[in-house]
Design an enzyme around this catalytic site. Structure first.
Site, PDB file in Angstrom:
ATOM      1  N   PHE A 158      43.139 -21.983  40.866  1.00 47.04           N
ATOM      2  CA  PHE A 158      44.069 -21.315  41.765  1.00 47.04           C
ATOM      3  C   PHE A 158      44.269 -19.842  41.415  1.00 47.04           C
ATOM      4  O   PHE A 158      44.657 -19.047  42.285  1.00 47.04           O
ATOM      5  CB  PHE A 158      45.460 -21.975  41.704  1.00 47.04           C
ATOM      6  CG  PHE A 158      45.544 -23.347  42.264  1.00 47.04           C
ATOM      7  CD1 PHE A 158      45.767 -23.565  43.614  1.00 47.04           C
ATOM      8  CD2 PHE A 158      45.430 -24.457  41.432  1.00 47.04           C
ATOM      9  CE1 PHE A 158      45.867 -24.846  44.134  1.00 47.04           C
ATOM     10  CE2 PHE A 158      45.531 -25.749  41.937  1.00 47.04           C
ATOM     11  CZ  PHE A 158      45.751 -25.947  43.289  1.00 47.04           C
ATOM     12  N   LYS A 207      38.488 -12.467  47.807  1.00 42.83           N
ATOM     13  CA  LYS A 207      38.372 -13.929  47.850  1.00 42.83           C
ATOM     14  C   LYS A 207      37.019 -14.354  48.414  1.00 42.83           C
ATOM     15  O   LYS A 207      36.415 -15.326  47.937  1.00 42.83           O
ATOM     16  CB  LYS A 207      39.511 -14.527  48.686  1.00 42.83           C
ATOM     17  CG  LYS A 207      40.885 -14.419  48.040  1.00 42.83           C
ATOM     18  CD  LYS A 207      40.955 -15.161  46.708  1.00 42.83           C
ATOM     19  CE  LYS A 207      40.888 -16.661  46.873  1.00 42.83           C
ATOM     20  NZ  LYS A 207      41.039 -17.373  45.561  1.00 42.83           N
ATOM     21  N   THR A 222      40.909 -19.161  50.905  1.00 37.73           N
ATOM     22  CA  THR A 222      41.798 -18.890  52.031  1.00 37.73           C
ATOM     23  C   THR A 222      41.022 -18.751  53.327  1.00 37.73           C
ATOM     24  O   THR A 222      39.846 -18.341  53.327  1.00 37.73           O
ATOM     25  CB  THR A 222      42.586 -17.591  51.778  1.00 37.73           C
ATOM     26  OG1 THR A 222      43.292 -17.194  52.964  1.00 37.73           O
ATOM     27  CG2 THR A 222      41.648 -16.442  51.395  1.00 37.73           C
ATOM     28  N   ASP A 223      41.683 -19.037  54.443  1.00 31.65           N
ATOM     29  CA  ASP A 223      41.057 -18.835  55.749  1.00 31.65           C
ATOM     30  C   ASP A 223      40.868 -17.357  56.087  1.00 31.65           C
ATOM     31  O   ASP A 223      40.126 -17.010  57.012  1.00 31.65           O
ATOM     32  CB  ASP A 223      41.865 -19.532  56.850  1.00 31.65           C
ATOM     33  CG  ASP A 223      43.263 -18.968  57.050  1.00 31.65           C
ATOM     34  OD1 ASP A 223      43.725 -18.158  56.216  1.00 31.65           O
ATOM     35  OD2 ASP A 223      43.927 -19.344  58.036  1.00 31.65           O
ATOM     36  N   GLU A 224      41.508 -16.475  55.322  1.00 32.55           N
ATOM     37  CA  GLU A 224      41.400 -15.047  55.626  1.00 32.55           C
ATOM     38  C   GLU A 224      39.996 -14.505  55.396  1.00 32.55           C
ATOM     39  O   GLU A 224      39.659 -13.420  55.882  1.00 32.55           O
ATOM     40  CB  GLU A 224      42.429 -14.250  54.819  1.00 32.55           C
ATOM     41  CG  GLU A 224      43.854 -14.593  55.193  1.00 32.55           C
ATOM     42  CD  GLU A 224      44.867 -13.604  54.639  1.00 32.55           C
ATOM     43  OE1 GLU A 224      44.556 -12.403  54.564  1.00 32.55           O
ATOM     44  OE2 GLU A 224      45.970 -14.052  54.288  1.00 32.55           O
ATOM     45  N   TYR A 284      42.231  -7.897  49.735  1.00 32.80           N
ATOM     46  CA  TYR A 284      42.528  -9.252  49.256  1.00 32.80           C
ATOM     47  C   TYR A 284      41.492 -10.244  49.781  1.00 32.80           C
ATOM     48  O   TYR A 284      40.869 -10.993  49.012  1.00 32.80           O
ATOM     49  CB  TYR A 284      43.928  -9.695  49.680  1.00 32.80           C
ATOM     50  CG  TYR A 284      44.095 -11.195  49.638  1.00 32.80           C
ATOM     51  CD1 TYR A 284      43.967 -11.888  48.439  1.00 32.80           C
ATOM     52  CD2 TYR A 284      44.338 -11.931  50.800  1.00 32.80           C
ATOM     53  CE1 TYR A 284      44.090 -13.280  48.395  1.00 32.80           C
ATOM     54  CE2 TYR A 284      44.459 -13.311  50.763  1.00 32.80           C
ATOM     55  CZ  TYR A 284      44.330 -13.977  49.560  1.00 32.80           C
ATOM     56  OH  TYR A 284      44.438 -15.341  49.523  1.00 32.80           O
ATOM     57  N   ILE A 293      56.276 -13.925  53.899  1.00 35.68           N
ATOM     58  CA  ILE A 293      57.130 -13.754  55.074  1.00 35.68           C
ATOM     59  C   ILE A 293      58.226 -14.811  55.191  1.00 35.68           C
ATOM     60  O   ILE A 293      59.384 -14.467  55.470  1.00 35.68           O
ATOM     61  CB  ILE A 293      56.294 -13.698  56.374  1.00 35.68           C
ATOM     62  CG1 ILE A 293      57.203 -13.369  57.566  1.00 35.68           C
ATOM     63  CG2 ILE A 293      55.485 -14.954  56.576  1.00 35.68           C
ATOM     64  CD1 ILE A 293      56.457 -13.092  58.850  1.00 35.68           C
TER      65      ILE A 293
END
Length: 345
Positions: free
Chosen positions: A80, A152, A124-126, A148, A188
């Site tokens: 992680f 990844k 991540t989906d990003e 970022y 957020i």
């Protein structure tokens, strides 16, 4: 049976995973390696410390000697550890590249030398970048927009290369946006909840039309455990299936939970490279691993709001303590001051 090393296990998702996996009867020991930067706290692990299975090791994944010593004692890894906040990556890209790319290499290289039986790399989906329409499967091209996401995506490729080249049994998971208790208030949902609970305004970028899929952290951890146990080495698994919401719709939920009105919202110009929409197809994880997210977003957000209302002692210091936002030492001191502001995503 399994001797598990969890990097970044004192962070938000990592700590939820540790508290889940440590209850498994076939897991003999769990070692958490965490650098305890601003987003990692031993308090996040909570009751996991009651288990004799848990060992906590403070340390950085860039410390190759420490990583090698730990890897020799473990049969599987769930990775992680990462710098993870988009806005921070704009002014601290060096830290993101160092931790997310070189740190991942350090863990993988030790795993190769010691012959671990499974390596789960959490992503991540990003990495897929913006999708104005359609949905990304695991075969979709990687088109990250921000430092970022780029770091990844690079770490994903490094991880998969260790499977192709050295037969390290790597699986990659890519999840949509997580939420739940213990998340750092730079994100957020906890940011807006803690602002609204204090009677302060919240800010939305643009017109609040950015779309994200919201997945409860416990559902993500269930998916990661499924990949650890049944995932095929060399494969990528998307973990989505939460609820798609625009930032405006999400804020509406949070306003209602906190008894606030739309007057609490301030709209500000959109930030750079703020991807309009993410969307991932999680059919593969469902069909091959039996992955089934089951947390309703309304219930999940209500539970999360209640947790932040009941636990100000855990999040308040992170809002005011200037040391709470420290970065790794490789970053110049001038880049280390991070103002806690309503930053959007």
């Amino acid at each position: 049976m399994e001797r598990l090393l969890v990097t970044g296990g004192a962070g938000f998702i990592g700590s939820h995973f540790v508290k889940r996996i440590i209850r498994a009867e076939d897991v003999a020991t769990v070692t958490v390696l965490d650098a305890l930067t601003y987003a990692g706290r031993v308090e996040n692990l909570g009751t996991a410390f009651l288990s004799p299975k848990l060992t906590f090791v403070p340390g950085n994944i860039l410390d190759a000697e420490l990583v090698d010593d730990l890897m020799a004692e473990h049969s599987a890894v769930v990775h992680f550890a990462a710098e993870s906040h988009v806005d921070r990556s704009f002014f601290a890209a060096a830290a993101f590249l160092a931790t997310n790319v070189h740190g991942t290499y350090t863990i993988l290289d030790a795993a190769m030398r010691h012959g671990v039986q499974k390596f789960v790399h959490v992503s991540t989906d990003e990495v897929y970048g913006p999708l104005p329409e359609g949905t990304a499967t695991e075969e979709a091209p990687l088109r990250p927009s921000v430092p970022y996401a780029a770091s990844k995506a690079a770490s994903d490729l490094v991880a998969l290369s260790y499977w192709q080249t050295f037969d390290v049994p790597v699986c990659v998971t890519r999840s949509s946006n997580n939420y739940g208790p213990y998340q750092h208030p730079e994100k957020i949902i906890p940011l807006f909840l803690t602002c609204l609970q204090r009677g302060e305004p919240v800010t939305l970028h643009g017109r609040g039309e950015h779309v994200r899929n919201w997945l409860h952290v416990e559902d993500n951890c269930a998916g990661i455990e499924a990949v650890l146990r049944r995932g095929t080495p060399g494969e990528i698994y998307n973990l989505g299936g939460g609820t798609d919401l625009t930032s405006r719709e999400l804020t509406g939920y949070l306003l209602r939970l906190c008894g606030a009105t739309e007057e609490a919202i301030t709209y500000i110009p959109d930030r750079a490279a703020n991807d309009i929409r993410y969307s991932i197809d999680w059919t593969k994880a469902s069909a091959q691993l039996g992955y089934r997210p089951d947390r309703d977003v309304e219930d999940g957000l209500a539970e999360t709001a209640e947790w932040y209302c009941r636990n100000p002692d855990l999040w308040a210091p992170l809002m005011r303590n200037p040391q709470a936002a420290r970065l790794p030492r490789i970053v110049p001191a001038a880049a280390c001051a991070f103002p806690v502001v309503p930053a959007g995503w």
